[in-house]
Design a protein around this motif. Structure first.
Motif, PDB file in Angstrom:
ATOM      1  N   GLY A  36       0.876  -1.315   0.090  1.00 57.53           N
ATOM      2  CA  GLY A  36      -0.085  -0.106   0.032  1.00 57.53           C
ATOM      3  C   GLY A  36       0.915   1.122  -0.192  1.00 57.53           C
ATOM      4  N   PHE A  37       1.908   1.271   0.631  1.00 58.22           N
ATOM      5  CA  PHE A  37       2.814   2.435   0.841  1.00 58.22           C
ATOM      6  C   PHE A  37       3.434   2.540  -0.432  1.00 58.22           C
ATOM      7  CE2 PHE A  37       7.059   4.380   1.585  1.00 58.22           C
ATOM      8  CZ  PHE A  37       6.774   5.587   2.367  1.00 58.22           C
ATOM      9  N   GLU A  40       1.361   4.157  -3.305  1.00 61.03           N
ATOM     10  CA  GLU A  40       1.264   5.544  -3.042  1.00 61.03           C
ATOM     11  C   GLU A  40       2.686   6.375  -3.500  1.00 61.03           C
ATOM     12  OE1 GLU A  40       0.528   7.032   0.702  1.00 61.03           O
ATOM     13  OE2 GLU A  40      -1.056   5.685   1.051  1.00 61.03           O
ATOM     14  N   GLN A  41       3.751   5.811  -3.270  1.00 59.42           N
ATOM     15  CA  GLN A  41       4.952   6.289  -3.731  1.00 59.42           C
ATOM     16  C   GLN A  41       5.064   6.242  -5.162  1.00 59.42           C
ATOM     17  OE1 GLN A  41       6.862   8.189  -1.783  1.00 59.42           O
ATOM     18  NE2 GLN A  41       5.912   7.429   0.113  1.00 59.42           N
ATOM     19  N   GLN A  43       2.672   6.552  -7.473  1.00 64.30           N
ATOM     20  CA  GLN A  43       2.163   7.578  -7.953  1.00 64.30           C
ATOM     21  C   GLN A  43       2.689   8.818  -7.890  1.00 64.30           C
ATOM     22  OE1 GLN A  43      -1.866   7.727  -5.911  1.00 64.30           O
ATOM     23  NE2 GLN A  43      -2.689   6.054  -7.211  1.00 64.30           N
ATOM     24  N   THR A  44       3.445   8.967  -6.725  1.00 64.59           N
ATOM     25  CA  THR A  44       4.173  10.350  -6.522  1.00 64.59           C
ATOM     26  C   THR A  44       5.468  10.556  -7.387  1.00 64.59           C
ATOM     27  OG1 THR A  44       3.406  10.301  -4.004  1.00 64.59           O
ATOM     28  CG2 THR A  44       5.580  11.877  -4.663  1.00 64.59           C
ATOM     29  N   ARG A 170       4.160   7.338   9.688  1.00 59.02           N
ATOM     30  CA  ARG A 170       2.471   7.281   9.245  1.00 59.02           C
ATOM     31  C   ARG A 170       1.900   5.969   9.475  1.00 59.02           C
ATOM     32  NH1 ARG A 170       2.960   8.236   2.841  1.00 59.02           N
ATOM     33  NH2 ARG A 170       0.637   7.385   3.263  1.00 59.02           N
TER      34      ARG A 170
END
Length: 376
Positions: A36-37, A40-41, A43-44, A170
Motif C-alpha cells: 500500500g505504501f 502511493e509512492q 503515484q508520487t 505514518r
C-alpha cells in the motif's frame, strides 16, 4: 571436530509456535503495508516524471518475499511487553504497519552492501546496480553503464532508508509510542551504517582476526536483525528497562548466530534455495568468521590458496571448491557451527527467563530456532 564428521547443529528441540497461522498473519500484514505504501509512492514519483517509475519498481522488488524476520521480532517484542507495560495500548494493525518499516531499512542495507561487495545477484535476480547498468545499455544512454548502475543503486538504497522513516511515522501508532521508538530506531540505523564502514575497513586489512569478524557481524547485521527490532517493540509498548535488558540478552547472541548461519549458507548453501551462487562470497572476498578461523589453522599451502583465490574475480569454480574444502579441513566450518549452536542456546535460555508473556516467549523461541536452522 575434524572435517567429514557430523557438524553439531543448533538444539534439536523445535518448539511448537503459538500458531503458524499467526506468523503468516504478521507476514501478510507486513506485505500489505509495504504494498500500500509503495503504491502511493509510485503515484508520487510517476507524477514527477515517468522515468522515475523503475526506481520505485526496484524498491518494490526488493521488498517482495523474504522471511520478514525483523518485523516478526519487533512485533513479538511488542506483544511480549504490551500486557505488563504502563503505556496506552496500541492497535495491532498500527504496530504491524510500524514494524513493516524495518523491511525498508533491510532493503537499503542490501542494496548498499551489494554495491560495496560487487555482488552480481540478489534473491534470484540481478543486484540493483547490475540491473540499472543493464537498463542503461538497453536504453542506449551515453556514459559509463556500470557507473550509472552504481549511482542509481546508491540512490535506491537511500530512498528505501528515507521511506523507512516515513512509513514508521505514518503507521498510526500514537505520538508517545512513536517518540519512544525513535531512540531505538535512530540507534539501529546508526549501527547499520557504522557496521557497513567497519566491513569496508576489515576487507582492506583493518579489524583483523576472529574478533574483528564478530565486531563487523554485530554492528552490520546482528543488532538490526534481532536486538533492535525486539527493543523497538518494547519501546512501542512502553515497557520498562527490565524488558529492554532481557531483549538485549536475547538479541545479541541470537543476532550473531543468525549472521553466522548466513555466512555458512553463503559458502555452503544450495543456490536453488538461497538465490545466490555459493561462489559469490568467496569471489567478493568476504572476511567472515569462517575465513578468519581458516586463516588461523591453515598451513602454508592453505594460506597461499586464501591469498590467491579469495576475493579474486578471475578465480574459477575449481579454486572456490578447493577453498570450501580448506574451510572444512581446517575445522573452520565446524567451529562456526559450534558457535551458532552455543549462541542459539544462550539466546533461548534468555528467552525462557525473560519477563514477557508466555505466548511471546513461545513465539520468540520458535523464531530463534527458525532463524538459526534456516536453509536460505
Amino acid at each position: 571436530m575434524t572435517a567429514g564428521t557430523q557438524h553439531r547443529q543448533p538444539p534439536a528441540r523445535v518448539p511448537a509456535p503459538p500458531g503458524a497461522a499467526d506468523v503468516e498473519r504478521v507476514r501478510a500484514a507486513v506485505a500489505a503495508a509495504l504494498a500500500g505504501f509503495l503504491a502511493e509512492q509510485r503515484q508520487t514519483l510517476a507524477a514527477m516524471d515517468d522515468s522515475l517509475v523503475p526506481v520505485v519498481d526496484e524498491v518494490c522488488a526488493l521488498a517482495e518475499g523474504g522471511k520478514r524476520l525483523r518485523p516478526l521480532f519487533a512485533y513479538w517484542g511488542w506483544r511480549g511487553a504490551a500486557a505488563g507495560a504502563a503505556g496506552v495500548a496500541e492497535a495491532d494493525a498500527d504496530v504491524l504497519r510500524g514494524v513493516a518499516a524495518l523491511e525498508f531499512v533491510h532493503a537499503s542495507a542490501l542494496v548498499h552492501d551489494d554495491v560495496m561487495d560487487g555482488a552480481l545477484t540478489r534473491r534470484n535476480r540481478p543486484a540493483t546496480h547490475i540491473g540499472f547498468a543493464t537498463r542503461h545499455g538497453d536504453a542506449g544512454l551515453h556514459g559509463d553503464a556500470a557507473g550509472f548502475g552504481v549511482g542509481a543503486a546508491i540512490l535506491v538504497g537511500d530512498l528505501a532508508l528515507v521511506w523507512s522513516d516515513e512509513l514508521l511515522r505514518r503507521s498510526g501508532i500514537s505520538a508517545p509510542a512513536l517518540a519512544r521508538a525513535r531512540g531505538v530506531w535512530d540507534t539501529m540505523r546508526t549501527e547499520v551504517t557504522a557496521g557497513q564502514y567497519l566491513d569496508l575497513l576489515r576487507a582492506d586489512g583493518g579489524l583483523p582476526g576472529p574478533g574483528g569478524a564478530l565486531t563487523v557481524a554485530r554492528y552490520k547485521s546482528a543488532g538490526y536483525t534481532v536486538q533492535r527490532p525486539l527493543q523497538l517493540g518494547a519501546a512501542i509498548a512502553g515497557a520498562g528497562p527490565d524488558v529492554g535488558d532481557a531483549y538485549t540478552a536475547i538479541g545479541l547472541p541470537l543476532g550473531e548466530a543468525f549472521q553466522l548461519r548466513d555466512d555458512v549458507l553463503g559458502v555452503f548453501g544450495d543456490p536453488a534455495v538461497t538465490g545466490k551462487s555459493v561462489d559469490d562470497d568467496l569471489r567478493e572476498g568476504k572476511q567472515t568468521l569462517l575465513i578468519a578461523l581458516a586463516e588461523e589453522r591453515a598451513d602454508e599451502a592453505g594460506r597461499r590458496l586464501l591469498t590467491g583465490a579469495l576475493g579474486h574475480p578471475d578465480a574459477g569454480a575449481e579454486q572456490f571448491a578447493t577453498l570450501r574444502t580448506l574451510l572444512e579441513d581446517t575445522g573452520a566450518r565446524a567451529r562456526v557451527e559450534d558457535r551458532i549452536a552455543d549462541r542459539t542456546a544462550v539466546a533461548r535460555a534468555a528467552i525462557a527467563a525473560a519477563p514477557i508473556s508466555d505466548e511471546a516467549r513461545a513465539a520468540l523461541d520458535a523464531l530463534a530456532v527458525a532463524a538459526t536452522t534456516r536453509t536460505a
